[in-house]
Write a protein that holds these residues in place. Sequence first.
Motif, PDB file in Angstrom:
ATOM      1  N   PHE A 139     -43.062  26.487  60.320  1.00  0.00           N
ATOM      2  CA  PHE A 139     -44.025  25.719  59.521  1.00  0.00           C
ATOM      3  C   PHE A 139     -43.418  25.179  58.228  1.00  0.00           C
ATOM      4  O   PHE A 139     -44.055  24.412  57.510  1.00  0.00           O
ATOM      5  CB  PHE A 139     -45.315  26.510  59.244  1.00  0.00           C
ATOM      6  N   LYS A 140     -42.160  25.549  57.957  1.00  0.00           N
ATOM      7  CA  LYS A 140     -41.494  25.012  56.768  1.00  0.00           C
ATOM      8  C   LYS A 140     -41.257  23.511  56.911  1.00  0.00           C
ATOM      9  O   LYS A 140     -41.390  22.758  55.933  1.00  0.00           O
ATOM     10  CB  LYS A 140     -40.161  25.734  56.554  1.00  0.00           C
ATOM     11  N   PRO A 142     -42.959  20.945  58.658  1.00  0.00           N
ATOM     12  CA  PRO A 142     -44.095  20.075  58.298  1.00  0.00           C
ATOM     13  C   PRO A 142     -44.549  20.249  56.856  1.00  0.00           C
ATOM     14  O   PRO A 142     -45.198  19.361  56.298  1.00  0.00           O
ATOM     15  CB  PRO A 142     -45.187  20.495  59.288  1.00  0.00           C
ATOM     16  N   SER A 143     -44.191  21.384  56.216  1.00  0.00           N
ATOM     17  CA  SER A 143     -44.563  21.590  54.815  1.00  0.00           C
ATOM     18  C   SER A 143     -43.801  20.660  53.873  1.00  0.00           C
ATOM     19  O   SER A 143     -44.161  20.541  52.697  1.00  0.00           O
ATOM     20  CB  SER A 143     -44.318  23.042  54.410  1.00  0.00           C
ATOM     21  N   ARG A 144     -42.763  19.996  54.369  1.00  0.00           N
ATOM     22  CA  ARG A 144     -42.015  19.052  53.538  1.00  0.00           C
ATOM     23  C   ARG A 144     -42.773  17.752  53.280  1.00  0.00           C
ATOM     24  O   ARG A 144     -42.397  16.971  52.404  1.00  0.00           O
ATOM     25  CB  ARG A 144     -40.686  18.705  54.205  1.00  0.00           C
ATOM     26  N   CYS A 145     -43.822  17.495  54.051  1.00  0.00           N
ATOM     27  CA  CYS A 145     -44.544  16.218  53.957  1.00  0.00           C
ATOM     28  C   CYS A 145     -45.061  15.984  52.539  1.00  0.00           C
ATOM     29  O   CYS A 145     -45.700  16.853  51.947  1.00  0.00           O
ATOM     30  CB  CYS A 145     -45.717  16.210  54.944  1.00  0.00           C
ATOM     31  N   LEU A 173     -49.663  17.580  58.813  1.00  0.00           N
ATOM     32  CA  LEU A 173     -50.322  18.497  57.887  1.00  0.00           C
ATOM     33  C   LEU A 173     -51.142  19.546  58.631  1.00  0.00           C
ATOM     34  O   LEU A 173     -51.201  20.715  58.218  1.00  0.00           O
ATOM     35  CB  LEU A 173     -51.219  17.707  56.927  1.00  0.00           C
ATOM     36  N   ARG A 176     -48.808  22.164  60.023  1.00  0.00           N
ATOM     37  CA  ARG A 176     -48.322  23.098  59.003  1.00  0.00           C
ATOM     38  C   ARG A 176     -49.131  24.388  59.005  1.00  0.00           C
ATOM     39  O   ARG A 176     -48.590  25.485  58.892  1.00  0.00           O
ATOM     40  CB  ARG A 176     -48.394  22.436  57.627  1.00  0.00           C
ATOM     41  N   HIS A 177     -50.447  24.267  59.171  1.00  0.00           N
ATOM     42  CA  HIS A 177     -51.314  25.442  59.185  1.00  0.00           C
ATOM     43  C   HIS A 177     -51.403  26.063  60.575  1.00  0.00           C
ATOM     44  O   HIS A 177     -51.469  27.288  60.710  1.00  0.00           O
ATOM     45  CB  HIS A 177     -52.705  25.063  58.676  1.00  0.00           C
ATOM     46  N   ASP A 180     -48.585  28.393  61.153  1.00  0.00           N
ATOM     47  CA  ASP A 180     -48.529  29.540  60.239  1.00  0.00           C
ATOM     48  C   ASP A 180     -49.227  30.729  60.889  1.00  0.00           C
ATOM     49  O   ASP A 180     -50.429  30.661  61.168  1.00  0.00           O
ATOM     50  CB  ASP A 180     -49.212  29.173  58.920  1.00  0.00           C
ATOM     51  N   ILE A 213     -38.558  14.713  58.489  1.00  0.00           N
ATOM     52  CA  ILE A 213     -39.385  15.695  59.186  1.00  0.00           C
ATOM     53  C   ILE A 213     -39.358  15.524  60.701  1.00  0.00           C
ATOM     54  O   ILE A 213     -39.478  16.495  61.440  1.00  0.00           O
ATOM     55  CB  ILE A 213     -40.843  15.615  58.666  1.00  0.00           C
ATOM     56  N   VAL A 218     -42.862  17.344  65.592  1.00  0.00           N
ATOM     57  CA  VAL A 218     -43.904  18.257  65.115  1.00  0.00           C
ATOM     58  C   VAL A 218     -45.170  18.087  65.949  1.00  0.00           C
ATOM     59  O   VAL A 218     -45.806  19.070  66.357  1.00  0.00           O
ATOM     60  CB  VAL A 218     -44.198  18.017  63.619  1.00  0.00           C
TER      61      VAL A 218
END
Length: 233
Positions: A139-140, A142-145, A173, A176-177, A180, A213, A218
């Motif tokens: 999840f790191k 997609p967290s770059r968005c 986004l 990302r969750h 997780d 990304i 993703v």
Amino acid sequence: MVMSWVDIRRFDPLDKNACRTQRYQVSLAPGMSVLNLLEQIYSEQDETLAYSRCCRAGVCGLCAVMVNGKPRLACRTAASPEMLLEPLRGFPVRKDLLIDREAYEAHRSRLHLYLERQSCRGARAEALEPVAREDFERFKIPSRCVECYCCVAACPAYKAHPDTFLGPCSLVLLARHSFDPRDTMDRRPLALEAGISRCINCKKCDAVCPMGISPSSVIAALKQQIEEEHHDL
């Protein structure tokens, strides 16, 4: 210092028939970005020019524009001779290069883009649970968005179905969750609502993402996760 020119697509909200392209003569210095150039024009030639910027470091995502027909972050794109700058495609234009993000972000708010942790409801967690490195690595990415919406501007599926497909950014986004392990929400209905099935994996979003990304990868991983969990997407 090199003298050149830049064409900027102008739009006046008080006169919707006054859309035009305006040419400016500019001084290009080594290392100058498109954002530097816009600031030069604003400070030295035309204080009526409207554009958006905040961090100047590629973190806020607000300065995205079309540079010679391609969506780019102005602060991360090198200025070059004889450029054409236009507002980001796929969004209403407020003025000149300044787009209206509100309608898109209002639709995106339905996706519950926050970490849902049912185990913490009603009481404060005494300790945060550890996250395995392989889960963190997943999840790191997609967290770059930075929510610049360059991928949305480049997406043919969003252009064809803006009412039923929220585009690559929203799905990144959401992933990302969903990736997780601490998140307890069933993200499948939200992915379907965002129109995940409309993604055609054309990879045009990958070519323009300033954060590297690969939104298409993703989205494919999110599709696979949903298929494994529900077997009916």
